[in-house]
Design an enzyme around this catalytic site. Sequence first.
Site, PDB file in Angstrom:
ATOM      1  N   GLY A  92       0.825  -1.203   0.000  1.00  0.00           N
ATOM      2  CA  GLY A  92       0.000   0.000   0.000  1.00  0.00           C
ATOM      3  C   GLY A  92       0.854   1.247   0.000  1.00  0.00           C
ATOM      4  O   GLY A  92       1.982   1.213   0.506  1.00  0.00           O
ATOM      5  N   PRO A 145       8.616   1.064  -4.053  1.00  0.00           N
ATOM      6  CA  PRO A 145       7.407   1.840  -3.816  1.00  0.00           C
ATOM      7  C   PRO A 145       6.236   0.897  -3.500  1.00  0.00           C
ATOM      8  O   PRO A 145       6.167  -0.185  -4.078  1.00  0.00           O
ATOM      9  CB  PRO A 145       7.164   2.568  -5.143  1.00  0.00           C
ATOM     10  CG  PRO A 145       8.301   2.247  -6.040  1.00  0.00           C
ATOM     11  CD  PRO A 145       9.205   1.280  -5.373  1.00  0.00           C
ATOM     12  N   TYR A 146       5.382   1.272  -2.597  1.00  0.00           N
ATOM     13  CA  TYR A 146       4.165   0.551  -2.209  1.00  0.00           C
ATOM     14  C   TYR A 146       4.424  -0.678  -1.339  1.00  0.00           C
ATOM     15  O   TYR A 146       3.499  -1.417  -1.032  1.00  0.00           O
ATOM     16  CB  TYR A 146       3.307   0.171  -3.438  1.00  0.00           C
ATOM     17  CG  TYR A 146       3.185   1.337  -4.375  1.00  0.00           C
ATOM     18  CD1 TYR A 146       2.517   2.496  -3.976  1.00  0.00           C
ATOM     19  CD2 TYR A 146       3.789   1.338  -5.629  1.00  0.00           C
ATOM     20  CE1 TYR A 146       2.449   3.605  -4.804  1.00  0.00           C
ATOM     21  CE2 TYR A 146       3.736   2.437  -6.460  1.00  0.00           C
ATOM     22  CZ  TYR A 146       3.071   3.571  -6.040  1.00  0.00           C
ATOM     23  OH  TYR A 146       3.015   4.672  -6.848  1.00  0.00           O
ATOM     24  N   LEU A 147       5.683  -0.924  -0.994  1.00  0.00           N
ATOM     25  CA  LEU A 147       5.976  -2.009  -0.053  1.00  0.00           C
ATOM     26  C   LEU A 147       6.754  -1.447   1.140  1.00  0.00           C
ATOM     27  O   LEU A 147       7.537  -2.137   1.781  1.00  0.00           O
ATOM     28  CB  LEU A 147       6.769  -3.131  -0.750  1.00  0.00           C
ATOM     29  CG  LEU A 147       5.981  -3.899  -1.833  1.00  0.00           C
ATOM     30  CD1 LEU A 147       6.877  -4.907  -2.560  1.00  0.00           C
ATOM     31  CD2 LEU A 147       4.776  -4.629  -1.233  1.00  0.00           C
TER      32      LEU A 147
END
Length: 269
Positions: A92, A145-147
């Site tokens: 997210g 990104p996103y982790l």
Amino acid sequence: MDPHNRVVILTGASAGIGAATARAFAAAGARLVLAARSHEPLERLAAALPGALAVPTDVSDPGQCRALVETAVSRYGQVDLLINNAGVGLAGPVATLASAALERALAVDLFGPLWLMQAVAPLMRAQGQGQIINVSTVLAEQPLPYLGGYAAAKAALERLSEAMRMELRGTGVRVTVVRPGSTRTGFSGHRLGAGREVRRVAPRGVPPEAVARTILRAARREPARAYVTVGDRVGIWAARLVPSLVESLLSRVIAWDHTAEPEQERSLP
Ligand SMILES: NC(=O)c1ccc[n+]([C@@H]2O[C@H](COP(=O)([O-])OP(=O)(O)OC[C@H]3O[C@@H](n4cnc5c(N)ncnc54)[C@H](OP(=O)(O)O)[C@@H]3O)[C@@H](O)[C@H]2O)c1
């Protein structure tokens, strides 16, 4: 240490890297104490491996972690190696990361290993020997990104591991961090958070048996840190040498799709 006849506590043994690691250590003659939450696959695996004991455990519960170590000691009288492998992913954007999901990831990826390290450290000190292997990820050094939530939990685990290694210097107890990259298990399908990152270029990933071999080698050689592939090691070097180039590349090839279902087949580190 030679794993033959050694007492090994292995968490996250019901699936993926943990199950492959259990098979590798059983073949090397270790006496295994296998932990995970799912009773059935754990019992099935233990029944297939000589001398293995299944102890259903949720590592986010400190009482269950203490009970796991007590069970190993009452059965075998000692603990030679703790492998903190149980883990959960979290996906997210940082801007919308839900605190409950982040707390859960921290409970499994950071606090679980901590409770177990705290339970085995006094024992290993008294034995004058032992090893703790913490399974991290390359993302602990270079997040994607996103982790970020998952990478933060594993980075915190690495800092605890490094501090503990110094604190235990001279006691005969070693602390090792293993940093796998992308591995083909069900990990992405189990992770927390809705939606998923979309990659223009995605690594194929190694089979879990490759990570298991690295963990077995790390037990034998007791290094401070171990990588699974040369590519993982080179990626980390590149991130250290040219960080802004690597960040710019990663932010261009990875986007976020909040409507997508989590991936089931291929895991991302
Ligand atoms: N796959 C990858 O690409 C990759 C890359 C780098 C690092 N890693 C790391 O490698 C480790 C193993 O991942 P994997 O790929 O094998 O994932 P996996 O296939 O999803 O397996 C995760 C294991 O952890 C256990 N587990 C999860 N929550 C737990 C809890 N609260 N208490 C006890 N056990 C729990 C699961 O069993 P139950 O559900 O039965 O509890 C399962 O045995 C993780 O630490 C992960 O962060 C994975």
